[in-house]
Design a protein around this motif. Structure first.
Motif, PDB file in Angstrom:
ATOM      1  N   PRO A   1       0.794  -1.228   0.000  1.00 38.38           N
ATOM      2  CA  PRO A   1       0.000   0.000   0.000  1.00 38.38           C
ATOM      3  C   PRO A   1       0.829   1.283   0.000  1.00 38.38           C
ATOM      4  N   THR A   2       1.930   1.339   0.787  1.00 34.80           N
ATOM      5  CA  THR A   2       2.726   2.566   0.855  1.00 34.80           C
ATOM      6  C   THR A   2       4.229   2.313   0.710  1.00 34.80           C
ATOM      7  N   SER A   3       4.600   1.128   0.259  1.00 35.38           N
ATOM      8  CA  SER A   3       6.024   0.810   0.109  1.00 35.38           C
ATOM      9  C   SER A   3       6.178  -0.272  -0.951  1.00 35.38           C
ATOM     10  N   LEU A   4       7.423  -0.609  -1.256  1.00 33.36           N
ATOM     11  CA  LEU A   4       7.673  -1.666  -2.225  1.00 33.36           C
ATOM     12  C   LEU A   4       8.933  -2.434  -1.861  1.00 33.36           C
ATOM     13  N   LEU A   5       8.994  -3.654  -2.366  1.00 33.40           N
ATOM     14  CA  LEU A   5      10.170  -4.510  -2.273  1.00 33.40           C
ATOM     15  C   LEU A   5      10.539  -4.900  -3.691  1.00 33.40           C
ATOM     16  N   HIS A   6      11.787  -4.626  -4.077  1.00 36.34           N
ATOM     17  CA  HIS A   6      12.224  -4.870  -5.449  1.00 36.34           C
ATOM     18  C   HIS A   6      13.448  -5.781  -5.428  1.00 36.34           C
ATOM     19  N   ILE A   7      13.346  -6.937  -6.090  1.00 31.43           N
ATOM     20  CA  ILE A   7      14.461  -7.867  -6.245  1.00 31.43           C
ATOM     21  C   ILE A   7      14.866  -7.841  -7.713  1.00 31.43           C
ATOM     22  N   LEU A   8      16.139  -7.557  -7.976  1.00 29.37           N
ATOM     23  CA  LEU A   8      16.634  -7.416  -9.350  1.00 29.37           C
ATOM     24  C   LEU A   8      17.838  -8.316  -9.567  1.00 29.37           C
ATOM     25  N   GLU A   9      17.897  -8.956 -10.728  1.00 34.23           N
ATOM     26  CA  GLU A   9      19.014  -9.825 -11.096  1.00 34.23           C
ATOM     27  C   GLU A   9      19.551  -9.394 -12.455  1.00 34.23           C
ATOM     28  N   SER A  10      20.839  -9.098 -12.516  1.00 33.88           N
ATOM     29  CA  SER A  10      21.464  -8.741 -13.784  1.00 33.88           C
ATOM     30  C   SER A  10      22.957  -8.521 -13.546  1.00 33.88           C
ATOM     31  N   SER A  11      23.624  -7.892 -14.513  1.00 32.00           N
ATOM     32  CA  SER A  11      25.037  -7.561 -14.361  1.00 32.00           C
ATOM     33  C   SER A  11      25.198  -6.356 -13.438  1.00 32.00           C
ATOM     34  N   SER A  12      26.409  -6.136 -12.964  1.00 26.65           N
ATOM     35  CA  SER A  12      26.655  -4.999 -12.075  1.00 26.65           C
ATOM     36  C   SER A  12      26.395  -3.679 -12.789  1.00 26.65           C
ATOM     37  N   ASP A  13      26.813  -3.560 -14.046  1.00 30.90           N
ATOM     38  CA  ASP A  13      26.611  -2.314 -14.788  1.00 30.90           C
ATOM     39  C   ASP A  13      25.128  -1.992 -14.935  1.00 30.90           C
TER      40      ASP A  13
ATOM     41  N   GLN B   1      23.060   1.198 -13.333  1.00 26.02           N
ATOM     42  CA  GLN B   1      22.303   2.113 -14.180  1.00 26.02           C
ATOM     43  C   GLN B   1      20.886   2.319 -13.646  1.00 26.02           C
ATOM     44  N   ILE B   2      20.306   1.275 -13.067  1.00 29.51           N
ATOM     45  CA  ILE B   2      18.972   1.399 -12.465  1.00 29.51           C
ATOM     46  C   ILE B   2      19.024   2.337 -11.260  1.00 29.51           C
ATOM     47  N   LEU B   3      20.074   2.229 -10.464  1.00 26.43           N
ATOM     48  CA  LEU B   3      20.243   3.146  -9.332  1.00 26.43           C
ATOM     49  C   LEU B   3      20.454   4.578  -9.812  1.00 26.43           C
ATOM     50  N   LEU B   4      21.224   4.739 -10.885  1.00 31.67           N
ATOM     51  CA  LEU B   4      21.469   6.075 -11.431  1.00 31.67           C
ATOM     52  C   LEU B   4      20.184   6.702 -11.960  1.00 31.67           C
ATOM     53  N   ASP B   5      19.294   5.888 -12.498  1.00 30.97           N
ATOM     54  CA  ASP B   5      18.010   6.405 -12.980  1.00 30.97           C
ATOM     55  C   ASP B   5      17.210   6.978 -11.809  1.00 30.97           C
ATOM     56  N   TYR B   6      17.220   6.273 -10.670  1.00 32.52           N
ATOM     57  CA  TYR B   6      16.538   6.777  -9.480  1.00 32.52           C
ATOM     58  C   TYR B   6      17.171   8.087  -9.014  1.00 32.52           C
ATOM     59  N   LEU B   7      18.500   8.141  -8.993  1.00 29.84           N
ATOM     60  CA  LEU B   7      19.191   9.349  -8.539  1.00 29.84           C
ATOM     61  C   LEU B   7      18.931  10.523  -9.472  1.00 29.84           C
ATOM     62  N   ASP B   8      18.765  10.238 -10.754  1.00 33.35           N
ATOM     63  CA  ASP B   8      18.474  11.303 -11.714  1.00 33.35           C
ATOM     64  C   ASP B   8      17.137  11.956 -11.399  1.00 33.35           C
TER      65      ASP B   8
END
Length: 254
Positions: free
Chosen positions: A92-104, A108-115
């Motif tokens: 309802p007011t939060s999320l849990l995100h599990i991601l699997e991929s390469s380090s790069d 990039q996903i973290l950088l998108d959030y920071l942008d």
């Protein structure tokens, strides 16, 4: 004189010590892992990242799914073959995100959030925290990336975060998320659309209470993406005081 000249021509300089020493090829642990991945026909080391965050109220599943799919496709253009798999649970007011991929790709996903955070735009995710990143995992838990909405709130008799230490809470968090991922791995067929929005009926005992996610979001022990990226980009080699003094220290070898 002839003998003298002959002896001078036959005289050879001694070879330097480095040339006499056998040249042993040296490697490191990274090269060993890369070679292991190459033998297993893998193009990159696989990592798994666990994120939690606050969200806007009344978040639409379709909106967030389309957004992340666009982000993944954009990253994939520059990191071919590094597909993202995982699971996004929307509470309802939060999320849990599990991601699997390469380090790069994960960075990039973290950088998108920071942008979005720097631009102070109206973004559906706030106060993101990185709980853990598992490096060089042997295989994926998820064959695709799925989104599931936890629509029905579950009632809990007590708040475990009030009686447990942080170590106990994080242990429960990792245990439950891995059990849920393993359950989905065994029950979902390849090409399936996803677990749907009825996880609270299919596997209620495997779902984390939202109160645990809220508790982890308040813990200062976990890094936000900005702190993590600052640490990641920090040079490994640190200049020692002895390297900047004048005159420079000299070393004599016998």
């Amino acid at each position: 004189m002839a003998n003298l000249g002959h002896s001078q021509k036959g005289h050879k300089r001694p070879l330097p010590l480095q040339a006499l020493m056998p040249q042993v090829p040296r490697g490191n642990y990274l090269h060993l892992l890369e070679e292991k991945q190459r033998l297993q026909l893998k193009k990159f080391l696989l990592h798994r990242m666990f994120l939690v965050a606050n969200t806007q109220a009344n978040l639409e599943k379709k909106e967030i799914a389309e957004y992340y799919e666009q982000v993944f496709q954009s990253i994939l253009k520059h990191h071919l073959g590094e597909a993202v798999t995982g699971l996004l649970l929307i509470y309802p007011t939060s999320l849990l995100h599990i991601l699997e991929s390469s380090s790069d790709t994960l960075y990039q996903i973290l950088l998108d959030y920071l942008d979005h955070e720097r631009k102070e735009t109206d973004y559906f995710v706030q106060n993101m925290k990185i709980i853990v990143i598992s490096h060089n995992i042997p295989t994926r838990f998820f064959m695709q990336w799925h989104v599931s909405v936890i629509k029905v709130p579950v009632m809990y008799l007590d708040d475990v975060t009030q009686s447990q230490s942080l170590n106990e809470v994080i242990t429960d968090f990792l245990t439950q998320t891995h059990k849920l991922a393993l359950h989905l791995f065994k029950s979902m067929k390849a090409g399936a659309k996803g677990p749907g929005d009825n996880l609270h009926q299919v596997a209620p005992e495997l779902l984390l209470p939202e109160q645990i996610i809220k508790y982890l979001l308040k813990c200062e022990q976990f890094m936000d993406p900005q702190t993590f990226m600052n640490m990641y980009n920090k040079p490994i080699h640190v200049t020692m005081d002895s390297e900047v003094v004048w005159p420079a220290p000299s070393r004599f070898y016998s």
